[in-house]
Design a protein around this motif. Structure first.
Motif, PDB file in Angstrom:
ATOM      1  N   ILE A  51       0.856  -1.181   0.000  1.00 45.60           N
ATOM      2  CA  ILE A  51       0.000   0.000   0.000  1.00 45.60           C
ATOM      3  C   ILE A  51       0.892   1.231   0.000  1.00 45.60           C
ATOM      4  CG2 ILE A  51      -0.246  -0.149   2.531  1.00 45.60           C
ATOM      5  CD1 ILE A  51      -3.042   1.146   2.163  1.00 45.60           C
ATOM      6  N   ILE A  52       0.644   2.134  -0.919  1.00 45.09           N
ATOM      7  CA  ILE A  52       1.457   3.341  -1.068  1.00 45.09           C
ATOM      8  C   ILE A  52       0.594   4.555  -0.776  1.00 45.09           C
ATOM      9  CG2 ILE A  52       2.828   4.763  -2.647  1.00 45.09           C
ATOM     10  CD1 ILE A  52       2.312   1.129  -3.522  1.00 45.09           C
ATOM     11  N   LEU A  53       0.962   5.316   0.257  1.00 43.69           N
ATOM     12  CA  LEU A  53       0.289   6.575   0.575  1.00 43.69           C
ATOM     13  C   LEU A  53       1.112   7.702  -0.040  1.00 43.69           C
ATOM     14  CD1 LEU A  53      -0.656   4.499   2.827  1.00 43.69           C
ATOM     15  CD2 LEU A  53      -1.181   6.509   4.206  1.00 43.69           C
ATOM     16  N   HIS A  54       0.564   8.315  -1.082  1.00 43.05           N
ATOM     17  CA  HIS A  54       1.281   9.352  -1.815  1.00 43.05           C
ATOM     18  C   HIS A  54       1.226  10.690  -1.068  1.00 43.05           C
ATOM     19  CE1 HIS A  54       1.670   6.788  -5.409  1.00 43.05           C
ATOM     20  NE2 HIS A  54       0.458   6.369  -5.120  1.00 43.05           N
ATOM     21  N   GLU A  55       1.989  11.619  -1.554  1.00 41.07           N
ATOM     22  CA  GLU A  55       2.038  12.946  -0.939  1.00 41.07           C
ATOM     23  C   GLU A  55       0.670  13.620  -0.997  1.00 41.07           C
ATOM     24  OE1 GLU A  55       4.552  17.152  -1.293  1.00 41.07           O
ATOM     25  OE2 GLU A  55       5.148  15.372  -2.450  1.00 41.07           O
ATOM     26  N   PRO A  56       0.206  14.193   0.124  1.00 40.24           N
ATOM     27  CA  PRO A  56      -1.096  14.874   0.120  1.00 40.24           C
ATOM     28  C   PRO A  56      -1.118  16.037  -0.874  1.00 40.24           C
ATOM     29  CG  PRO A  56      -0.331  14.479   2.366  1.00 40.24           C
ATOM     30  CD  PRO A  56       0.820  14.158   1.458  1.00 40.24           C
ATOM     31  N   ILE A  57      -2.250  16.247  -1.480  1.00 40.10           N
ATOM     32  CA  ILE A  57      -2.435  17.337  -2.441  1.00 40.10           C
ATOM     33  C   ILE A  57      -3.365  18.368  -1.802  1.00 40.10           C
ATOM     34  CG2 ILE A  57      -3.265  17.978  -4.731  1.00 40.10           C
ATOM     35  CD1 ILE A  57      -2.772  15.066  -5.576  1.00 40.10           C
ATOM     36  N   PRO A  58      -2.869  19.560  -1.507  1.00 41.59           N
ATOM     37  CA  PRO A  58      -3.737  20.563  -0.866  1.00 41.59           C
ATOM     38  C   PRO A  58      -4.795  21.082  -1.834  1.00 41.59           C
ATOM     39  CG  PRO A  58      -1.595  21.508  -1.419  1.00 41.59           C
ATOM     40  CD  PRO A  58      -1.496  20.041  -1.715  1.00 41.59           C
ATOM     41  N   THR A  59      -5.918  21.495  -1.270  1.00 45.00           N
ATOM     42  CA  THR A  59      -6.996  22.058  -2.095  1.00 45.00           C
ATOM     43  C   THR A  59      -7.261  23.521  -1.759  1.00 45.00           C
ATOM     44  OG1 THR A  59      -8.705  21.335  -0.536  1.00 45.00           O
ATOM     45  CG2 THR A  59      -8.093  19.805  -2.301  1.00 45.00           C
ATOM     46  N   THR A  60      -6.419  24.097  -0.914  1.00 42.36           N
ATOM     47  CA  THR A  60      -6.584  25.501  -0.554  1.00 42.36           C
ATOM     48  C   THR A  60      -6.568  26.377  -1.813  1.00 42.36           C
ATOM     49  OG1 THR A  60      -5.386  25.048   1.495  1.00 42.36           O
ATOM     50  CG2 THR A  60      -5.699  27.358   0.899  1.00 42.36           C
ATOM     51  N   ASN A  61      -7.495  27.289  -1.883  1.00 44.37           N
ATOM     52  CA  ASN A  61      -7.640  28.246  -2.996  1.00 44.37           C
ATOM     53  C   ASN A  61      -8.144  27.608  -4.289  1.00 44.37           C
ATOM     54  OD1 ASN A  61      -6.658  30.379  -1.362  1.00 44.37           O
ATOM     55  ND2 ASN A  61      -4.541  29.835  -1.869  1.00 44.37           N
ATOM     56  N   LEU A  62      -8.472  26.311  -4.267  1.00 42.34           N
ATOM     57  CA  LEU A  62      -9.071  25.696  -5.444  1.00 42.34           C
ATOM     58  C   LEU A  62     -10.576  25.957  -5.461  1.00 42.34           C
ATOM     59  CD1 LEU A  62      -7.307  22.194  -5.713  1.00 42.34           C
ATOM     60  CD2 LEU A  62      -6.645  24.384  -6.730  1.00 42.34           C
ATOM     61  N   THR A  63     -11.150  25.977  -6.645  1.00 37.89           N
ATOM     62  CA  THR A  63     -12.589  26.153  -6.800  1.00 37.89           C
ATOM     63  C   THR A  63     -13.165  24.938  -7.522  1.00 37.89           C
ATOM     64  OG1 THR A  63     -12.459  27.240  -8.968  1.00 37.89           O
ATOM     65  CG2 THR A  63     -12.190  28.642  -7.018  1.00 37.89           C
ATOM     66  N   ALA A  64     -14.493  24.932  -7.642  1.00 36.55           N
ATOM     67  CA  ALA A  64     -15.158  23.812  -8.308  1.00 36.55           C
ATOM     68  C   ALA A  64     -14.630  23.620  -9.729  1.00 36.55           C
ATOM     69  CB  ALA A  64     -16.664  24.048  -8.319  1.00 36.55           C
ATOM     70  N   ALA A  65     -14.177  24.706 -10.348  1.00 35.42           N
ATOM     71  CA  ALA A  65     -13.652  24.612 -11.709  1.00 35.42           C
ATOM     72  C   ALA A  65     -12.348  23.819 -11.777  1.00 35.42           C
ATOM     73  CB  ALA A  65     -13.440  26.013 -12.277  1.00 35.42           C
TER      74      ALA A  65
END
Length: 281
Positions: A212-226
Motif C-alpha cells: 500500500i502506497i500513501l502518496h504525498e497529500p495534495i492541498p486544495t486551498t484556494n481551489l474552486t469547483a472549476a
C-alpha cells in the motif's frame, strides 16, 4: 502429483484465512452490534475494526509493504482516494491509515447478513445508480469532514475490471467534496490486493505479498469547483503511477485434475467478413 499438492495447499490456506477472518468477528459480534447502535460509540467500533483487520492480516502470514511518501497532515481531516481491486481493500486501509475514519462503500455491503447492518450504521453507504443516494452520501461525507473525521472514497465506484493493470475512470464526487471542504486529498495505491483475493465468483484466496502506497497529500486551498477536473486527473495519474502491471491479472482457479482438452482458437475474420461481424455486434 504437483497439481494435487498445489490444490490441497490452496484449500488449506483458504480455510486458514477464512478462519482468522471469521473467528474474531464472531467473538466480538455482540460488542460490535452494541457499539453500532449509537453514533457516539462509532469511534470505538472503528477502533475495534482496526484491530480486527490488523489481527487477521497478520495471521494470514503474508508480508505487507507500507510506503508513506510524505507525512500525513497532522490534526486535519483528509479525503483518502484509493484504487479498488479486491475485497480486502477496506481492511488494509483500516490497518494502515491512522485515526477515526469514515469510508464510503456500496449499499450492497449493508445487506450482507450479520455484518452488513453494522457496516451500514457505522459508515457511509451509497447506491451508485441513484442520484439521490449519491447526493445523500456526499452530504454525510461533508458533515464527517466538518467534524474532523477523514473520509475514504473509491473514485472508480467499483472493483476494476483489469486490477493491477488499469484504473477505471474516476467519478467527480471525491474531488468536488475535497475542494468544497478545503481539505487535502491523499492518493493511495494498492497494487497487489487482487493477487490475494480477487473479485470472482466464489472464494479464491492465494498467499501473496501486499503493498500500500500513501502518496504525498495534495492541498486544495484556494481551489474552486472549476479545478475539480484537473485535481481528478492529477490524482488518477498519481495512483496509476504506482500500479505494477507485471502483477496484473487474477490468479487462476486451482484444480487437482489435469488440463482439459484445448479449445481451438477462433479463426481470424477474413476481409470478406466485416458486414457479418457488424451484424453480430
Amino acid at each position: 502429483m504437483s497439481r494435487l499438492l498445489r490444490f490441497i495447499g490452496h484449500r488449506l490456506y483458504t480455510t486458514w484465512a477464512t478462519f482468522w477472518f471469521v473467528m474474531p468477528f464472531v467473538l466480538t459480534y455482540p460488542l460490535q452490534w452494541a457499539l453500532s447502535r449509537r453514533p457516539q460509540w462509532h469511534r470505538y467500533l472503528h477502533t475495534l475494526n482496526r484491530y480486527w483487520s490488523k489481527l487477521f492480516i497478520r495471521m494470514w502470514g503474508m508480508p505487507v509493504e507500507v510506503v508513506r511518501k510524505h507525512p500525513l497532515p497532522a490534526g486535519q481531516p483528509c479525503v483518502y482516494v484509493a484504487n479498488h481491486s479486491s475485497y480486502i481493500d477496506i481492511p488494509l486501509l483500516f490497518k494502515t491509515i491512522p485515526g477515526w475514519l469514515n469510508i464510503m462503500g456500496k449499499s450492497s455491503l449493508a445487506k450482507v447478513p450479520i455484518w452488513g447492518p453494522i457496516f451500514g450504521r457505522a459508515y457511509i453507504t451509497v447506491d451508485r445508480d441513484s442520484a439521490i443516494s449519491r447526493g445523500r452520501a456526499m452530504v454525510q461525507a461533508r458533515r464527517t469532514l466538518e467534524a474532523g473525521r477523514s473520509v475514504v472514497i473509491f473514485p472508480e465506484g467499483a472493483i476494476s475490471k483489469t486490477p493491477g493493470q488499469q484504473l477505471e475512470p474516476f467519478k467527480d464526487g471525491a474531488f468536488q467534496l475535497a475542494i468544497a471542504a478545503g481539505v487535502p486529498v491523499v492518493p493511495i495505491t494498492m497494487p497487489l490486493n487482487h493477487r490475494f483475493m480477487p473479485d470472482v465468483d466464489g472464494l479464491r484466496v492465494r498467499y501473496s505479498p501486499l503493498a500500500i502506497i500513501l502518496h504525498e497529500p495534495i492541498p486544495t486551498t484556494n481551489l474552486t469547483a472549476a479545478d475539480a477536473l484537473a485535481l481528478k486527473q492529477q490524482v488518477y495519474t498519481t495512483i496509476a503511477s504506482a500500479l505494477r502491471p507485471e502483477a496484473g491479472g487474477i490468479p487462476e482457479p486451482s484444480t487437482w485434475r489435469g488440463p482439459g482438452p484445448q479449445l481451438a482458437s477462433p479463426a481470424a475474420p477474413s476481409p470478406q467478413q466485416p458486414e457479418l461481424l457488424a451484424n453480430r455486434h
